[in-house]
Design a protein around this motif. Sequence first.
Motif, PDB file in Angstrom:
ATOM      1  N   SER A   1       0.903  -1.103   0.010  1.00  0.00           N
ATOM      2  CA  SER A   1      -0.089   0.065   0.066  1.00  0.00           C
ATOM      3  C   SER A   1       0.970   1.219   0.006  1.00  0.00           C
ATOM      4  O   SER A   1       1.829   1.292   0.637  1.00  0.00           O
ATOM      5  CB  SER A   1      -0.961  -0.028   1.235  1.00  0.00           C
ATOM      6  OG  SER A   1      -1.655  -1.108   1.385  1.00  0.00           O
ATOM      7  N   PRO A   2       0.391   2.192  -0.550  1.00  0.00           N
ATOM      8  CA  PRO A   2       1.327   3.582  -0.420  1.00  0.00           C
ATOM      9  C   PRO A   2       1.411   4.091   1.030  1.00  0.00           C
ATOM     10  O   PRO A   2       0.181   3.768   1.665  1.00  0.00           O
ATOM     11  CB  PRO A   2       0.215   4.412  -1.145  1.00  0.00           C
ATOM     12  CG  PRO A   2      -0.875   3.829  -1.716  1.00  0.00           C
ATOM     13  CD  PRO A   2      -0.881   2.521  -1.503  1.00  0.00           C
TER      14      PRO A   2
ATOM     15  N   PHE B   1       8.393   0.945  -0.311  1.00  0.00           N
ATOM     16  CA  PHE B   1       7.898   0.720  -1.839  1.00  0.00           C
ATOM     17  C   PHE B   1       6.377   0.558  -1.699  1.00  0.00           C
ATOM     18  O   PHE B   1       6.034  -0.316  -0.744  1.00  0.00           O
ATOM     19  CB  PHE B   1       8.621  -0.165  -2.324  1.00  0.00           C
ATOM     20  CG  PHE B   1       9.998   0.131  -2.451  1.00  0.00           C
ATOM     21  CD1 PHE B   1      10.791   0.979  -3.499  1.00  0.00           C
ATOM     22  CD2 PHE B   1      10.877  -0.833  -1.703  1.00  0.00           C
ATOM     23  CE1 PHE B   1      11.973   1.140  -3.410  1.00  0.00           C
ATOM     24  CE2 PHE B   1      12.184  -0.385  -1.647  1.00  0.00           C
ATOM     25  CZ  PHE B   1      12.927   0.462  -2.446  1.00  0.00           C
ATOM     26  N   HIS B   2       5.693   0.739  -2.780  1.00  0.00           N
ATOM     27  CA  HIS B   2       4.322   0.482  -3.037  1.00  0.00           C
ATOM     28  C   HIS B   2       3.901   0.110  -4.399  1.00  0.00           C
ATOM     29  O   HIS B   2       4.630   0.639  -5.199  1.00  0.00           O
ATOM     30  CB  HIS B   2       3.058   1.452  -2.444  1.00  0.00           C
ATOM     31  CG  HIS B   2       3.268   2.752  -3.087  1.00  0.00           C
ATOM     32  ND1 HIS B   2       4.142   3.808  -3.061  1.00  0.00           N
ATOM     33  CD2 HIS B   2       2.461   3.033  -4.194  1.00  0.00           C
ATOM     34  CE1 HIS B   2       4.076   4.876  -3.564  1.00  0.00           C
ATOM     35  NE2 HIS B   2       3.058   4.418  -4.556  1.00  0.00           N
ATOM     36  N   SER B   3       3.042  -0.888  -4.710  1.00  0.00           N
ATOM     37  CA  SER B   3       2.980  -1.354  -6.102  1.00  0.00           C
ATOM     38  C   SER B   3       1.511  -1.607  -6.050  1.00  0.00           C
ATOM     39  O   SER B   3       0.875  -2.649  -5.418  1.00  0.00           O
ATOM     40  CB  SER B   3       3.806  -2.648  -6.148  1.00  0.00           C
ATOM     41  OG  SER B   3       3.334  -3.160  -7.648  1.00  0.00           O
ATOM     42  N   HIS B   4       0.567  -0.904  -7.044  1.00  0.00           N
ATOM     43  CA  HIS B   4      -0.536  -1.096  -7.238  1.00  0.00           C
ATOM     44  C   HIS B   4      -0.943  -2.469  -7.846  1.00  0.00           C
ATOM     45  O   HIS B   4      -1.744  -3.349  -7.595  1.00  0.00           O
ATOM     46  CB  HIS B   4      -1.073  -0.099  -8.092  1.00  0.00           C
ATOM     47  CG  HIS B   4      -2.845  -0.144  -8.343  1.00  0.00           C
ATOM     48  ND1 HIS B   4      -3.597   0.009  -7.494  1.00  0.00           N
ATOM     49  CD2 HIS B   4      -3.241  -0.782  -9.481  1.00  0.00           C
ATOM     50  CE1 HIS B   4      -4.729  -0.385  -7.938  1.00  0.00           C
ATOM     51  NE2 HIS B   4      -4.578  -0.528  -8.920  1.00  0.00           N
ATOM     52  N   TYR B   5       0.124  -2.807  -8.918  1.00  0.00           N
ATOM     53  CA  TYR B   5       0.101  -4.140  -9.499  1.00  0.00           C
ATOM     54  C   TYR B   5       0.151  -5.271  -8.591  1.00  0.00           C
ATOM     55  O   TYR B   5      -0.743  -6.161  -8.691  1.00  0.00           O
ATOM     56  CB  TYR B   5       1.219  -4.034 -10.588  1.00  0.00           C
ATOM     57  CG  TYR B   5       1.446  -5.421 -11.124  1.00  0.00           C
ATOM     58  CD1 TYR B   5       0.513  -5.994 -12.213  1.00  0.00           C
ATOM     59  CD2 TYR B   5       2.134  -6.442 -10.825  1.00  0.00           C
ATOM     60  CE1 TYR B   5       0.527  -7.212 -12.820  1.00  0.00           C
ATOM     61  CE2 TYR B   5       2.513  -7.574 -11.323  1.00  0.00           C
ATOM     62  CZ  TYR B   5       1.549  -7.972 -12.531  1.00  0.00           C
ATOM     63  OH  TYR B   5       1.660  -9.080 -12.918  1.00  0.00           O
ATOM     64  N   LEU B   6       1.300  -5.021  -7.635  1.00  0.00           N
ATOM     65  CA  LEU B   6       1.115  -6.340  -6.535  1.00  0.00           C
ATOM     66  C   LEU B   6       0.011  -6.263  -5.781  1.00  0.00           C
ATOM     67  O   LEU B   6      -0.327  -7.426  -5.577  1.00  0.00           O
ATOM     68  CB  LEU B   6       2.753  -6.186  -5.986  1.00  0.00           C
ATOM     69  CG  LEU B   6       3.951  -6.362  -6.819  1.00  0.00           C
ATOM     70  CD1 LEU B   6       5.100  -6.217  -5.721  1.00  0.00           C
ATOM     71  CD2 LEU B   6       4.075  -7.941  -7.419  1.00  0.00           C
ATOM     72  N   GLN B   7      -0.387  -5.179  -5.375  1.00  0.00           N
ATOM     73  CA  GLN B   7      -1.387  -5.060  -4.316  1.00  0.00           C
ATOM     74  C   GLN B   7      -2.727  -5.595  -5.116  1.00  0.00           C
ATOM     75  O   GLN B   7      -3.562  -6.513  -4.409  1.00  0.00           O
ATOM     76  CB  GLN B   7      -1.775  -3.747  -3.956  1.00  0.00           C
ATOM     77  CG  GLN B   7      -2.624  -3.562  -2.754  1.00  0.00           C
ATOM     78  CD  GLN B   7      -2.595  -2.190  -2.375  1.00  0.00           C
ATOM     79  OE1 GLN B   7      -2.816  -0.924  -3.160  1.00  0.00           O
ATOM     80  NE2 GLN B   7      -2.858  -1.755  -1.204  1.00  0.00           N
ATOM     81  N   SER B   8      -2.989  -5.570  -6.287  1.00  0.00           N
ATOM     82  CA  SER B   8      -4.004  -5.953  -7.209  1.00  0.00           C
ATOM     83  C   SER B   8      -3.800  -7.783  -7.329  1.00  0.00           C
ATOM     84  O   SER B   8      -4.944  -8.464  -7.339  1.00  0.00           O
ATOM     85  CB  SER B   8      -4.164  -5.410  -8.449  1.00  0.00           C
ATOM     86  OG  SER B   8      -3.387  -5.767  -9.344  1.00  0.00           O
TER      87      SER B   8
END
Length: 169
Positions: free
Chosen positions: A98-99, A119-126
Amino acid sequence: MSSPRAIIQIAITGTRILGKAFLEAGRQAAKNARAPAAGSVGNDVAGVGNASSGSMTDQLTRQHRMTLDEAHLILNVKRGEEMENVLKHYEHLFKANSPPALPPKSAPPAPRARIPGQFHSHYLQSKVFRARERIEAENKILTEAETEAGGSESSSHPPPPPPPSSGSS
């Protein structure tokens, strides 16, 4: 042998070799266009293209575009683990990608320096979210199948006869 004649022969031989190479490359391209490669499935993720039967598991794989094995790998859980443990892994990975939380409006804006290790990653979170959805869908199907199997067994057998009474009449 004269010099112009040798040059012409070299040019003809080179043209033949080049022509044969192009012809073979064209044949190979046509062959590749007719049959896709063994490991490729187009735009599908690995395993989704192979889910072609009408089983519920294959339908879930196509719907969620993720195999059950892939979902377990993403969440780092084993098959058959309790849903409580799956959800703990999901929450940890979801929060880790998450951001960072925004500071309150009343606080002065802090410099946008990047903190090492954050770090945050919307792709990994999805992907983590889809993995949880896939495992939940599979568990739902399994529990429905178990309840149907349990319900059909009880309805197919007649109720047990009452115990013989041991009273005097």
